[in-house]
Structures are given as C-alpha cells and as structure tokens.
Design a protein around this motif. Structure first.
Motif, PDB file in Angstrom:
ATOM      1  N   PHE A  76       0.857  -1.198   0.000  1.00 48.95           N
ATOM      2  CA  PHE A  76       0.000   0.000   0.000  1.00 48.95           C
ATOM      3  C   PHE A  76       0.885   1.237   0.000  1.00 48.95           C
ATOM      4  O   PHE A  76       1.989   1.225   0.554  1.00 48.95           O
ATOM      5  CB  PHE A  76      -0.889   0.018   1.257  1.00 48.95           C
ATOM      6  CG  PHE A  76      -1.679  -1.240   1.458  1.00 48.95           C
ATOM      7  CD1 PHE A  76      -1.251  -2.212   2.351  1.00 48.95           C
ATOM      8  CD2 PHE A  76      -2.825  -1.472   0.712  1.00 48.95           C
ATOM      9  CE1 PHE A  76      -1.975  -3.389   2.526  1.00 48.95           C
ATOM     10  CE2 PHE A  76      -3.548  -2.641   0.885  1.00 48.95           C
ATOM     11  CZ  PHE A  76      -3.128  -3.600   1.788  1.00 48.95           C
ATOM     12  N   ARG A  77       0.372   2.317  -0.631  1.00 49.46           N
ATOM     13  CA  ARG A  77       1.092   3.591  -0.600  1.00 49.46           C
ATOM     14  C   ARG A  77       0.073   4.688  -0.338  1.00 49.46           C
ATOM     15  O   ARG A  77      -1.009   4.685  -0.956  1.00 49.46           O
ATOM     16  CB  ARG A  77       1.835   3.806  -1.930  1.00 49.46           C
ATOM     17  CG  ARG A  77       2.776   4.993  -1.915  1.00 49.46           C
ATOM     18  CD  ARG A  77       3.796   4.972  -3.068  1.00 49.46           C
ATOM     19  NE  ARG A  77       3.164   4.772  -4.339  1.00 49.46           N
ATOM     20  CZ  ARG A  77       3.435   3.758  -5.153  1.00 49.46           C
ATOM     21  NH1 ARG A  77       4.289   2.815  -4.797  1.00 49.46           N
ATOM     22  NH2 ARG A  77       2.824   3.658  -6.323  1.00 49.46           N
ATOM     23  N   TYR A 184       0.585   1.797  15.899  1.00 44.32           N
ATOM     24  CA  TYR A 184      -0.705   2.043  15.298  1.00 44.32           C
ATOM     25  C   TYR A 184      -1.570   0.789  15.281  1.00 44.32           C
ATOM     26  O   TYR A 184      -1.075  -0.334  15.293  1.00 44.32           O
ATOM     27  CB  TYR A 184      -0.619   2.646  13.899  1.00 44.32           C
ATOM     28  CG  TYR A 184       0.450   2.147  12.970  1.00 44.32           C
ATOM     29  CD1 TYR A 184       0.237   1.010  12.205  1.00 44.32           C
ATOM     30  CD2 TYR A 184       1.643   2.841  12.829  1.00 44.32           C
ATOM     31  CE1 TYR A 184       1.196   0.579  11.317  1.00 44.32           C
ATOM     32  CE2 TYR A 184       2.612   2.411  11.945  1.00 44.32           C
ATOM     33  CZ  TYR A 184       2.383   1.287  11.196  1.00 44.32           C
ATOM     34  OH  TYR A 184       3.335   0.862  10.302  1.00 44.32           O
ATOM     35  N   LEU A 341      -3.532   5.671  16.625  1.00 48.22           N
ATOM     36  CA  LEU A 341      -2.283   5.437  17.342  1.00 48.22           C
ATOM     37  C   LEU A 341      -2.615   5.197  18.809  1.00 48.22           C
ATOM     38  O   LEU A 341      -3.708   5.538  19.262  1.00 48.22           O
ATOM     39  CB  LEU A 341      -1.372   6.669  17.213  1.00 48.22           C
ATOM     40  CG  LEU A 341      -0.907   7.017  15.800  1.00 48.22           C
ATOM     41  CD1 LEU A 341      -0.329   8.422  15.758  1.00 48.22           C
ATOM     42  CD2 LEU A 341       0.107   6.011  15.312  1.00 48.22           C
ATOM     43  N   LEU A 385      -0.279  14.173  13.856  1.00 50.84           N
ATOM     44  CA  LEU A 385       0.183  14.693  12.561  1.00 50.84           C
ATOM     45  C   LEU A 385      -0.544  13.942  11.453  1.00 50.84           C
ATOM     46  O   LEU A 385      -0.900  12.768  11.632  1.00 50.84           O
ATOM     47  CB  LEU A 385       1.704  14.516  12.432  1.00 50.84           C
ATOM     48  CG  LEU A 385       2.543  15.670  13.001  1.00 50.84           C
ATOM     49  CD1 LEU A 385       2.321  15.820  14.485  1.00 50.84           C
ATOM     50  CD2 LEU A 385       4.010  15.497  12.708  1.00 50.84           C
TER      51      LEU A 385
HETATM   52  C1  LIG Z   1      -2.450   0.993   4.761  1.00 52.29           C
HETATM   53  O1  LIG Z   1      -1.649   1.760   3.901  1.00 52.29           O
HETATM   54  C2  LIG Z   1      -0.445   2.224   4.388  1.00 52.29           C
HETATM   55  C3  LIG Z   1       0.288   3.023   3.512  1.00 52.29           C
HETATM   56  C4  LIG Z   1       1.525   3.507   3.943  1.00 52.29           C
HETATM   57  C5  LIG Z   1       2.029   3.221   5.229  1.00 52.29           C
HETATM   58  C6  LIG Z   1       1.256   2.425   6.082  1.00 52.29           C
HETATM   59  C7  LIG Z   1       1.756   2.087   7.461  1.00 52.29           C
HETATM   60  C8  LIG Z   1       2.017   3.367   8.225  1.00 52.29           C
HETATM   61  N1  LIG Z   1       3.163   3.880   8.199  1.00 52.29           N
HETATM   62  N2  LIG Z   1       0.967   3.925   8.927  1.00 52.29           N
HETATM   63  C9  LIG Z   1       1.134   5.079   9.665  1.00 52.29           C
HETATM   64  O2  LIG Z   1       2.152   5.739   9.664  1.00 52.29           O
HETATM   65  C10 LIG Z   1      -0.039   5.489  10.504  1.00 52.29           C
HETATM   66  C11 LIG Z   1      -0.801   4.541  11.165  1.00 52.29           C
HETATM   67  C12 LIG Z   1      -1.847   4.984  11.992  1.00 52.29           C
HETATM   68  C13 LIG Z   1      -2.087   6.352  12.152  1.00 52.29           C
HETATM   69  N3  LIG Z   1      -1.337   7.283  11.486  1.00 52.29           N
HETATM   70  C14 LIG Z   1      -0.339   6.851  10.680  1.00 52.29           C
HETATM   71  O3  LIG Z   1       0.421   7.795  10.020  1.00 52.29           O
HETATM   72  C15 LIG Z   1      -0.204   9.055   9.804  1.00 52.29           C
HETATM   73  C16 LIG Z   1       0.553  10.076  10.649  1.00 52.29           C
HETATM   74  C17 LIG Z   1       1.948  10.306  10.094  1.00 52.29           C
HETATM   75  N4  LIG Z   1       1.923  10.639   8.676  1.00 52.29           N
HETATM   76  C18 LIG Z   1       1.273   9.591   7.866  1.00 52.29           C
HETATM   77  C19 LIG Z   1      -0.159   9.360   8.313  1.00 52.29           C
HETATM   78  C20 LIG Z   1       0.012   1.930   5.671  1.00 52.29           C
END
Ligand SMILES: COc1cccc(CC(=N)NC(=O)c2cccnc2OC2CCNCC2)c1
Length: 386
Positions: A76-77, A184, A341, A385
């Motif tokens: 996923f992106r 998360y 989170l 954020l």
């Molecule tokens: C499901 O699709 C995704 C696509 C890219 C990354 C991730 C995993 C991830 N890295 N998730 C988070 O960082 C995340 C998980 C739960 C709540 N907020 C989050 O990030 C927010 C806050 C920081 N900036 C990105 C969005 C999941």
C-alpha cells in the motif's frame, strides 16, 4: 555509517541523554543563518510550490501518489488528495516558502513542507513557536543522490531565517532520536475488502462471513445529540479542545481561526461530529481524517479507504461510546478501516472496540530540544500529525 546525516544535527544522542539539560540543544543565532539556498546538483532547482495553483498541486499529488510512504510489505502507498494537501498545508499563518520543491526540467522530483505551530512541551510555562515538518519525498528514480538531507537542511534554513529553532515531525523509521515510539492500530469496517486487498488475512478457522459478523456495527450512532460540527460550534470546540489537551506533555494550543481550519468538515478530508444534548451546549466531539492508500498490485481494488482518528474530546460521553459512534459514522461514510495510534487516551478504547495492532510504529521527533524526560510514553503525546 548509519545516520551519517543525523549525527551532524542537534538531536540528543544516546550517551548525551543524561548530560544535556532540558531545552534547546543549540542556541539559534539569526546573524549566522545562511541567506541563500543550499546548493543543488546541476539541473536541480528549488521552487516554492503554490498549492492553490491547480497545475502545481497536481504535480505534488502525482509525486506523492507514486513515491511517498509505503507499508512495510510495499503493498500500500498513501494517496493524499489535492484537497487534503490544501487542508494540511495551508493553515492560518502559513509561510509560502515553507512548501519546498525540487525540480528537474520543470518536473517535480523532491518535496518537503513545514507549517507554523506553537508547541507546549512538558507542561513548561514556555510554549515554543516552531515548525511541523511533513511530506519529505524524493522520487524513486533519483534516490541515493543524498537529496533528502539537502531538503531537510534547506527547510531548516528557511525556518531559521524566521528566527525559529525547533521542529516536530514523525517517521516510521528510527533515526536519532525519537521522543516517543507509538504503535498504530486498525479496526476493520469492511472485513471482506480488507481480506481481498491483503490488509487482513484469515487464519485456518476463520471465514469471511465470520469476520463480517464479528466486526458488524449498528446502522446508527448511539449517542443522542451527535451531529456534524458547524461554524456556530467553533467557540465551544476551541474551549473544549484547549482544556482537554492540557493533560498531555506535548500539545498545540488552538485559536478559533485554527479550529475553524482544522475541524470544520471538508468532504473527503476531515469529518468532525459534536455532541449537543441540551440546547446549544456542546459537551464532546470526535474527528477523523481521510487518507486513502493505493493498493499497489491487486486485480480487484485500486484503493483502501482509511479513516484516521484525529482529536476526540469526551467530557460527558464515555470515550468508548464516543469512539464506537466514530466507527459507525466512518462505516456509513464508506471507509474500509479505521486507524488510530496508542497516543492520548486511545488505549482506553483500542481493545474494547476490537482494534488490531499494526505491524509497525510511528516515532515522534523534536528537533533541537532536549526533553526533561528522555522518552515520553505514547499516552503523554497530545499531537496528531497527518
Ligand atoms: C495501509 O496503507 C499504508 C500506507 C503507507 C504506510 C502504512 C503504514 C504506516 N506507516 N501507517 C502510519 O504511519 C499510521 C498509522 C496509523 C495512524 N497514522 C499513521 O500515520 C499518519 C501520521 C503520520 N503521517 C502519515 C499518516 C500503511
């Protein structure tokens, strides 16, 4: 040579955690700030991106859609929409030179952003004006050119020339030195889709039908008086939010203008619902933002619709009930999953509402600031954020 760049930055490193005194690590001296942009390799040029301009906004959208953060399994992106980016990056008091792009032959290949915030740190009387950094992105085709450190140094310079010396940001990776490592969680809203896109998996004894039953939600929210936030609620929501956030060790203080910007509902961007039981009195509110993810390779689905918990203030309604209603509202708005989170009071509802832990963590960072306590527990973090 891990963290070659970060060792050069004013961040506490492991063996200084005891010796450094709380507060700024390096004193900022305005006269010493470089007046011209950092040098770029030839053919690369700096630009200030105007997100109000449709063409420039489209360029940012496409760069992020194709090159921004992916999950650990690269399935996923993030796919931030243009309207979302305008919400996230054009708040009151925004500085146009803090939306920084790098172009090659007019094509956007690098990006980093800052927005002005006032951060309250560890209930210190001093609140610190600083920048919130986000959306650091380098095109996949030109990585390992060491462009990311130059983007970071350039936006740092543009913050310094405004006499600001701290920053707050998050990242999935660990570099020197996190102030908190949060985890998360996700709550299934559309079990069948989550299994079809590979976000969730079935164990031997589970079936899709069983999962759908397990995660089924009522049609309508439970809390009486729950309704979308309107302009007339801004004053009360501002008071509720500012009062509520004081319990945490890191939090922003919001003006009414900022509450208008960050919380008034915007279709497919931010949803905010208030609880008004008796005539005109708002006692609680919930909010979540829309951040879809592109499903990188899937025959049936191109996107995962995800709602992300934003700020939730429960003063009269039990937080578990308020968040149960958030799940129902998100499901009714068409989301497949609800993410949160383990910060603020979220631990109080994650298990009871059947959230599952994700496979990674989100690290919070404070640039050029030594905290009294080396690390903060996730429940001491009061900032979200996007
Ligand atoms: C499901 O699709 C995704 C696509 C890219 C990354 C991730 C995993 C991830 N890295 N998730 C988070 O960082 C995340 C998980 C739960 C709540 N907020 C989050 O990030 C927010 C806050 C920081 N900036 C990105 C969005 C999941």
């Amino acid at each position: 040579k891990p963290h070659q760049f970060w060792e050069t930055q004013p961040m506490p490193n492991i063996n200084e955690l005891e010796s450094l005194k709380p507060g700024p690590i390096q004193e900022g001296i305005l006269a010493d700030v470089r007046k011209d942009p950092y040098n770029l390799i030839s053919k690369f040029e700096w630009c200030n991106v105007d997100l109000r301009n449709d063409e420039q906004a489209q360029q940012v959208y496409t760069l992020l859609k194709e090159n921004y953060v992916e999950d650990d399994d690269n399935m996923f992106r993030f796919d931030y929409s243009i309207e979302f980016l305008r919400w996230a990056l054009l708040p009151p008091g925004q500085h146009p030179d803090w939306i920084v792009g790098v172009k090659v032959n007019q094509k956007l290949v690098g990006f980093i952003t800052g927005i002005p915030v006032t951060l309250h740190i560890e209930n210190q009387q001093t609140k610190v004006k600083m920048t919130e950094i986000n959306f650091l992105c380098v095109h996949k085709k030109i990585r390992a050119n060491r462009l990311a450190p130059v983007l970071i140094k350039e936006i740092t310079r543009r913050v310094h020339i405004k006499n600001m010396w701290q920053a707050v940001y998050t990242a999935g990776i660990v570099v020197p030195t996190p102030i908190s490592q949060t985890r998360y969680y996700h709550r299934s809203l559309n079990a069948k889709k989550l299994i079809e896109v590979g976000f969730s998996s079935l164990s031997a004894r589970q079936t899709i039908a069983r999962q759908q039953k397990l995660y089924k939600l009522p049609e309508e929210p439970k809390t009486q008086g729950l309704r979308p936030m309107k302009k007339k609620d801004v004053a009360q929501v501002t008071k509720l939010l500012n009062e509520y956030l004081k319990q945490f060790k890191l939090y922003f203080k919001y003006t009414e203008d900022e509450v208008k910007h960050w919380f008034l509902p915007r279709k497919d961007v931010i949803s905010t619902y208030v609880v008004e039981k008796e005539q005109g009195v708002v006692t609680d509110f919930l909010s979540f933002y829309n951040l879809p993810s592109q499903v990188i390779k899937n025959p049936k689905h191109t996107h995962l619709r995800a709602a992300y918990s934003y700020y939730n203030v429960a003063t009269q309604t039990p937080i578990v009930q308020l968040m149960y209603d958030a799940l129902i509202l998100a499901k009714n708005e068409g989301y497949d999953v609800f993410n949160a989170l383990d910060i603020m009071e979220n631990e109080k509802f994650l298990k009871e509402l059947m959230f599952c832990p994700g496979d990674g963590q989100l690290n919070y960072y404070l640039y050029n600031w030594k905290l009294e306590s080396n690390m903060l527990k996730p429940e001491e973090i009061g900032i979200v954020l996007v």
